[in-house]
Write an enzyme that holds these catalytic residues in place. Sequence first.
Site, PDB file in Angstrom:
ATOM      1  N   HIS A  78      -5.428   3.651  -6.455  1.00 19.60           N
ATOM      2  CA  HIS A  78      -5.359   3.988  -5.025  1.00 19.60           C
ATOM      3  C   HIS A  78      -4.741   5.365  -4.844  1.00 19.60           C
ATOM      4  O   HIS A  78      -3.846   5.760  -5.585  1.00 19.60           O
ATOM      5  CB  HIS A  78      -4.550   2.941  -4.253  1.00 19.60           C
ATOM      6  N   HIS A 137      -2.637   7.758  -2.237  1.00 19.09           N
ATOM      7  CA  HIS A 137      -1.759   7.748  -1.065  1.00 19.09           C
ATOM      8  C   HIS A 137      -2.063   8.976  -0.214  1.00 19.09           C
ATOM      9  O   HIS A 137      -2.102  10.100  -0.746  1.00 19.09           O
ATOM     10  CB  HIS A 137      -0.291   7.839  -1.500  1.00 19.09           C
TER      11      HIS A 137
HETATM   12  P1  5GP Z   1       2.026   2.268  -5.911  1.00 10.47           P
HETATM   13  O1  5GP Z   1       3.508   2.314  -6.154  1.00 10.47           O
HETATM   14  O2  5GP Z   1       1.349   1.210  -6.749  1.00 10.47           O
HETATM   15  O3  5GP Z   1       1.373   3.608  -6.024  1.00 10.47           O
HETATM   16  O4  5GP Z   1       1.861   1.898  -4.391  1.00 10.47           O
HETATM   17  C1  5GP Z   1       1.522   0.642  -3.909  1.00 10.47           C
HETATM   18  C2  5GP Z   1       1.629   0.724  -2.395  1.00 10.47           C
HETATM   19  O5  5GP Z   1       1.036  -0.435  -1.855  1.00 10.47           O
HETATM   20  C3  5GP Z   1       3.069   0.774  -1.885  1.00 10.47           C
HETATM   21  O6  5GP Z   1       3.264   1.975  -1.146  1.00 10.47           O
HETATM   22  C4  5GP Z   1       3.195  -0.485  -1.028  1.00 10.47           C
HETATM   23  O7  5GP Z   1       3.946  -0.267   0.148  1.00 10.47           O
HETATM   24  C5  5GP Z   1       1.747  -0.838  -0.715  1.00 10.47           C
HETATM   25  N1  5GP Z   1       1.500  -2.256  -0.561  1.00 10.47           N
HETATM   26  C6  5GP Z   1       1.873  -3.238  -1.422  1.00 10.47           C
HETATM   27  N2  5GP Z   1       1.458  -4.444  -0.966  1.00 10.47           N
HETATM   28  C7  5GP Z   1       0.808  -4.214   0.208  1.00 10.47           C
HETATM   29  C8  5GP Z   1       0.164  -5.066   1.154  1.00 10.47           C
HETATM   30  O8  5GP Z   1       0.104  -6.284   1.008  1.00 10.47           O
HETATM   31  N3  5GP Z   1      -0.401  -4.469   2.230  1.00 10.47           N
HETATM   32  C9  5GP Z   1      -0.353  -3.120   2.418  1.00 10.47           C
HETATM   33  N4  5GP Z   1      -0.939  -2.641   3.524  1.00 10.47           N
HETATM   34  N5  5GP Z   1       0.258  -2.285   1.562  1.00 10.47           N
HETATM   35  C10 5GP Z   1       0.832  -2.817   0.464  1.00 10.47           C
END
Ligand code: 5GP
Length: 138
Positions: free
Chosen positions: A100, A102
Amino acid sequence: MSQDCIFCKIIAGEIPSAKVYDRGGVYAFLDIAPVNKGHALVVPKKHHATLFDLPDDLGREMLAALKAVGRGVMAATGATGLNVGMNNYESAGQLVHHAHFHLIPRHAGDGLTLWTQHAYENVEEMQKLARAVVQAIG
Ligand code: 5GP
Ligand code: ZN
């Protein structure tokens, strides 16, 4: 679809999300814990773990989505800047193992510092590392 993946469940509609984009092979929704309000996540609909697992032919669609969602987030929030970031592997802070991007809307003087920077010992150290990267790319 990966059975234990929260983003796969969001894309399948099994878990609700604040969807902002759904075209072709790409889906986007607002991050539940935004760095700044309007922080969005742009994801491939198919489960791929990291950047390195994404098929090259998704690139065009993904870039179009990043631009469309980025513009939309900036317009809706009144942001004057936008950071695009991606965490790959746990060492880089990846918590959800479904690739993903951001998109973080930025406002002048919002005080957010994404990372701190350091210096090389000297130019040769940097050049040596550049040569190693070139060799690794092949
Ligand atoms: P990572 O640290 O893997 O790059 O980011 C994962 C992101 O997913 C985090 O910013 C977190 O807030 C978001 N996230 C995790 N679970 C959920 C969810 O159930 N719904 C939404 N909308 N965002 C989520
Ligand atoms: Zn997934």
